[in-house]
Design a protein around this motif. Sequence first.
Motif, PDB file in Angstrom:
ATOM      1  N   MET A 212       0.850  -1.198   0.056  1.00 35.29           N
ATOM      2  CA  MET A 212      -0.185   0.012   0.214  1.00 35.29           C
ATOM      3  C   MET A 212       1.009   1.246  -0.057  1.00 35.29           C
ATOM      4  SD  MET A 212      -3.245  -0.949   2.503  1.00 35.29           S
ATOM      5  CE  MET A 212      -4.292   0.145   1.752  1.00 35.29           C
ATOM      6  N   ASP A 213       2.081   1.215   0.462  1.00 38.62           N
ATOM      7  CA  ASP A 213       2.829   2.310   0.746  1.00 38.62           C
ATOM      8  C   ASP A 213       3.564   2.660  -0.731  1.00 38.62           C
ATOM      9  OD1 ASP A 213       4.361  -0.225   0.952  1.00 38.62           O
ATOM     10  OD2 ASP A 213       6.092   1.080   1.328  1.00 38.62           O
ATOM     11  N   GLN A 214       3.376   1.650  -1.400  1.00 37.94           N
ATOM     12  CA  GLN A 214       4.051   1.978  -2.924  1.00 37.94           C
ATOM     13  C   GLN A 214       3.015   2.089  -4.048  1.00 37.94           C
ATOM     14  OE1 GLN A 214       7.025  -0.947  -4.103  1.00 37.94           O
ATOM     15  NE2 GLN A 214       8.469  -0.185  -2.598  1.00 37.94           N
ATOM     16  N   GLY A 215       1.581   2.062  -3.530  1.00 43.06           N
ATOM     17  CA  GLY A 215       0.558   2.253  -4.443  1.00 43.06           C
ATOM     18  C   GLY A 215      -0.073   1.054  -5.031  1.00 43.06           C
ATOM     19  N   SER A 216       0.555  -0.378  -4.768  1.00 39.01           N
ATOM     20  CA  SER A 216       0.075  -1.310  -5.388  1.00 39.01           C
ATOM     21  C   SER A 216      -1.258  -2.197  -4.946  1.00 39.01           C
ATOM     22  CB  SER A 216       1.268  -2.533  -5.403  1.00 39.01           C
ATOM     23  OG  SER A 216       1.683  -2.946  -4.343  1.00 39.01           O
ATOM     24  N   LEU A 217      -1.728  -1.465  -3.787  1.00 37.53           N
ATOM     25  CA  LEU A 217      -2.921  -1.659  -3.422  1.00 37.53           C
ATOM     26  C   LEU A 217      -3.599  -0.299  -2.898  1.00 37.53           C
ATOM     27  CD1 LEU A 217      -4.890  -4.227  -2.751  1.00 37.53           C
ATOM     28  CD2 LEU A 217      -4.178  -3.660  -0.323  1.00 37.53           C
ATOM     29  N   ARG A 218      -4.612  -0.013  -3.393  1.00 34.56           N
ATOM     30  CA  ARG A 218      -5.017   1.303  -3.395  1.00 34.56           C
ATOM     31  C   ARG A 218      -6.847   1.004  -3.107  1.00 34.56           C
ATOM     32  NH1 ARG A 218      -2.012   2.432  -8.074  1.00 34.56           N
ATOM     33  NH2 ARG A 218      -3.795   2.735  -9.206  1.00 34.56           N
ATOM     34  N   CYS A 219      -7.394   1.901  -2.164  1.00 30.26           N
ATOM     35  CA  CYS A 219      -8.678   1.545  -2.053  1.00 30.26           C
ATOM     36  C   CYS A 219      -9.371   3.222  -2.174  1.00 30.26           C
ATOM     37  CB  CYS A 219      -8.924   1.277  -0.410  1.00 30.26           C
ATOM     38  SG  CYS A 219     -10.730   1.420  -0.263  1.00 30.26           S
ATOM     39  N   ASP A 220     -10.512   2.930  -2.918  1.00 32.75           N
ATOM     40  CA  ASP A 220     -11.414   4.284  -3.143  1.00 32.75           C
ATOM     41  C   ASP A 220     -12.820   3.948  -2.408  1.00 32.75           C
ATOM     42  OD1 ASP A 220      -9.796   5.010  -4.956  1.00 32.75           O
ATOM     43  OD2 ASP A 220     -10.810   4.542  -6.746  1.00 32.75           O
ATOM     44  N   ALA A 221     -12.983   4.731  -1.382  1.00 35.73           N
ATOM     45  CA  ALA A 221     -14.192   4.562  -0.511  1.00 35.73           C
ATOM     46  C   ALA A 221     -15.164   5.316  -0.842  1.00 35.73           C
ATOM     47  CB  ALA A 221     -13.587   4.851   0.961  1.00 35.73           C
ATOM     48  N   ASN A 222     -16.337   4.854  -1.127  1.00 36.16           N
ATOM     49  CA  ASN A 222     -17.653   5.364  -1.330  1.00 36.16           C
ATOM     50  C   ASN A 222     -18.430   5.572  -0.156  1.00 36.16           C
ATOM     51  OD1 ASN A 222     -17.753   6.115  -4.617  1.00 36.16           O
ATOM     52  ND2 ASN A 222     -16.707   4.083  -4.237  1.00 36.16           N
ATOM     53  N   VAL A 223     -18.824   6.612   0.109  1.00 34.94           N
ATOM     54  CA  VAL A 223     -19.662   6.752   1.437  1.00 34.94           C
ATOM     55  C   VAL A 223     -20.949   7.615   1.213  1.00 34.94           C
ATOM     56  CG1 VAL A 223     -19.556   7.327   3.792  1.00 34.94           C
ATOM     57  CG2 VAL A 223     -17.744   6.444   2.879  1.00 34.94           C
ATOM     58  N   SER A 224     -22.065   7.085   1.636  1.00 34.86           N
ATOM     59  CA  SER A 224     -23.332   8.045   1.531  1.00 34.86           C
ATOM     60  C   SER A 224     -24.119   7.662   2.832  1.00 34.86           C
ATOM     61  CB  SER A 224     -24.276   7.735   0.369  1.00 34.86           C
ATOM     62  OG  SER A 224     -24.421   6.463   0.462  1.00 34.86           O
ATOM     63  N   LEU A 225     -24.844   8.534   3.390  1.00 35.79           N
ATOM     64  CA  LEU A 225     -25.780   8.395   4.347  1.00 35.79           C
ATOM     65  C   LEU A 225     -27.322   8.354   3.886  1.00 35.79           C
ATOM     66  CD1 LEU A 225     -24.156  10.626   7.166  1.00 35.79           C
ATOM     67  CD2 LEU A 225     -23.904   8.177   6.878  1.00 35.79           C
ATOM     68  N   ASN A 241      -7.947   6.802  -3.603  1.00 32.84           N
ATOM     69  CA  ASN A 241      -6.558   6.095  -3.460  1.00 32.84           C
ATOM     70  C   ASN A 241      -6.202   6.325  -1.836  1.00 32.84           C
ATOM     71  OD1 ASN A 241      -6.349   5.931  -6.241  1.00 32.84           O
ATOM     72  ND2 ASN A 241      -5.484   8.055  -6.511  1.00 32.84           N
ATOM     73  N   VAL A 242      -6.912   5.844  -1.273  1.00 32.14           N
ATOM     74  CA  VAL A 242      -6.268   5.629   0.312  1.00 32.14           C
ATOM     75  C   VAL A 242      -5.455   4.700   0.526  1.00 32.14           C
ATOM     76  CG1 VAL A 242      -7.190   5.575   2.630  1.00 32.14           C
ATOM     77  CG2 VAL A 242      -8.899   6.622   0.953  1.00 32.14           C
ATOM     78  N   ASN A 243      -4.326   4.924   1.146  1.00 39.12           N
ATOM     79  CA  ASN A 243      -3.288   4.052   0.825  1.00 39.12           C
ATOM     80  C   ASN A 243      -2.590   3.383   2.126  1.00 39.12           C
ATOM     81  OD1 ASN A 243      -1.970   6.309   1.904  1.00 39.12           O
ATOM     82  ND2 ASN A 243      -0.463   6.297   0.262  1.00 39.12           N
ATOM     83  N   SER A 244      -3.669   3.292   3.228  1.00 33.61           N
ATOM     84  CA  SER A 244      -3.410   2.510   4.251  1.00 33.61           C
ATOM     85  C   SER A 244      -4.415   2.028   5.040  1.00 33.61           C
ATOM     86  CB  SER A 244      -2.580   3.217   5.185  1.00 33.61           C
ATOM     87  OG  SER A 244      -3.076   4.056   6.145  1.00 33.61           O
ATOM     88  N   LEU A 245      -4.167   0.865   5.546  1.00 33.82           N
ATOM     89  CA  LEU A 245      -5.559   0.204   6.469  1.00 33.82           C
ATOM     90  C   LEU A 245      -6.111   1.118   7.305  1.00 33.82           C
ATOM     91  CD1 LEU A 245      -4.183  -3.216   6.946  1.00 33.82           C
ATOM     92  CD2 LEU A 245      -5.641  -2.520   5.073  1.00 33.82           C
ATOM     93  N   ARG A 246      -5.366   1.755   8.080  1.00 37.74           N
ATOM     94  CA  ARG A 246      -5.812   2.817   9.154  1.00 37.74           C
ATOM     95  C   ARG A 246      -6.520   3.679   8.773  1.00 37.74           C
ATOM     96  NH1 ARG A 246      -2.931   6.972  11.881  1.00 37.74           N
ATOM     97  NH2 ARG A 246      -3.744   7.891  13.770  1.00 37.74           N
ATOM     98  N   SER A 247      -5.866   4.243   7.324  1.00 39.51           N
ATOM     99  CA  SER A 247      -6.527   5.501   6.709  1.00 39.51           C
ATOM    100  C   SER A 247      -7.890   5.014   6.145  1.00 39.51           C
ATOM    101  CB  SER A 247      -5.473   6.118   5.695  1.00 39.51           C
ATOM    102  OG  SER A 247      -4.394   6.553   6.129  1.00 39.51           O
TER     103      SER A 247
END
Length: 500
Positions: A212-225, A241-247
Amino acid sequence: MTAVAETMDYAEVVERFDPVLGLEVHVELSTNTKMFCGCENRFGGEPNTHVCPTCLGLPGALPVVNGLAVESAIRIGLALNCEIAPWCRFARKNYFYPDMPKNFQTSQYDEPIAFDGHLDVTLDDGEVVRIEIERAHMEEDTGKSLHVGGATGRIHGAEHSLLDYNRAGVPLIEIVTKPITGTGARAPEVARAYVTALRDLLRALGVSDVRMDQGSLRCDANVSLMAKDAAEFGTRTETKNVNSLRSVERAVRYEMTRQAAILVAGGSITQETRHFQEADGTTSPGRTKETAEDYRYFPEPDLVPIAPSREWVEELRGTMPELPWERRKRVQAEWKLTDAELRDLINAGAVDLIAATVDQGASPADARGWWVSYLTQQANKLGVELGELAITPAQVARVIALVGEGTLTNKLAREVVDGVLAGEGEPDEVVEKRGLKVVSDDSALYKAVDEALAANPDIAEKIRGGKVQAAGKIVGDVMKATKGQADAKRVRELVLERCV
């Protein structure tokens, strides 16, 4: 400067609204070459050195599909319990950004190679949540833009931008969930647990290094309420492109509190992409989110469709490795762990690391000891996940072996681990560079013992008088003099030999 958005207390958010998540994870595959050309697929390198006419989109250049990337996509689909399409094809996703040299991205749209799957995710307290997978499709990565001169690294305020196309054309699998509902207050935790489980799965498959620190796993988080009494989903934002599990967890939680504050004040949510700010855990506006129609998808005319035979798919199914949940069940039995003990190791992110260390020859007890104690301490100090430490299970197993064969004491072994984490090389290299081998030469130890006894005549006299417990002071002085490189047990033997 971007104004700080109003947020609502989290407890009030979950009391008034139900969150809906949609997670899109991009995975860079570890193939030798890019998705549609023969350029080297490797992180880093001098800018614009891993390029050719095809990945630069020059006139006349034609793409050829990377067969290993297709195989990896099928393996991922099978592991996610997906249907594998008997026939699918690529499409052109049309948009212009400077980091996309062709002005379109070769992707899959409505004909993905894998679809309708699921992944069961275990939360910290043992609750299992099933995440439905909409699709996993193949595509190519973009290049990278570097904005120079601004305060934030973003294009706003930058003096100029640089482009590196080394990443353009790297094979990607995008894994998209169906809307995730019903998670309530645990939505951020579920998001993190899902990406964690997915990372572990991809690592077990050996299809990506999932850095994740090199961008080989990236998460786009879609959120709605959606309000508690609402029947339709709310307007979503997509934090890119959120790039850490904690993030991932922080980004979802922040968006819930930000959107709730807007809705309660009578405002409306803008459908847009957002940037995650690591420093304070907030998000900031990106661009207004396009719809699929805006991309004007059409079938890629330069590539033939992909039609994996059923025989090939079943052959790949038969070669699937032991998956993380299967491994955990096995090691629980082999290591005789209770459910609570196993859950603690899972929550620490240590199970697969320990198992992989055992696979490299270490004993379960030694492997567990290193990962849940010293290495967990180092991960906490660095503020990273255990699996993100710059040390592999094979390297940990080698350190354990060096202790077992008497080359290192436990104290020296920790120094070797520190060296590996600092990027000084393999464990044996660190031992040599730092001169950390245990002093096994008795003549050198005799000399150190004699010097310590001479410096402490009263202690020496007590030992000679039968108070052998006083030898501890001499042993300590010798260990200090040898910078911890002596075998304490052997030193004690020599002290008693000199005095008794």
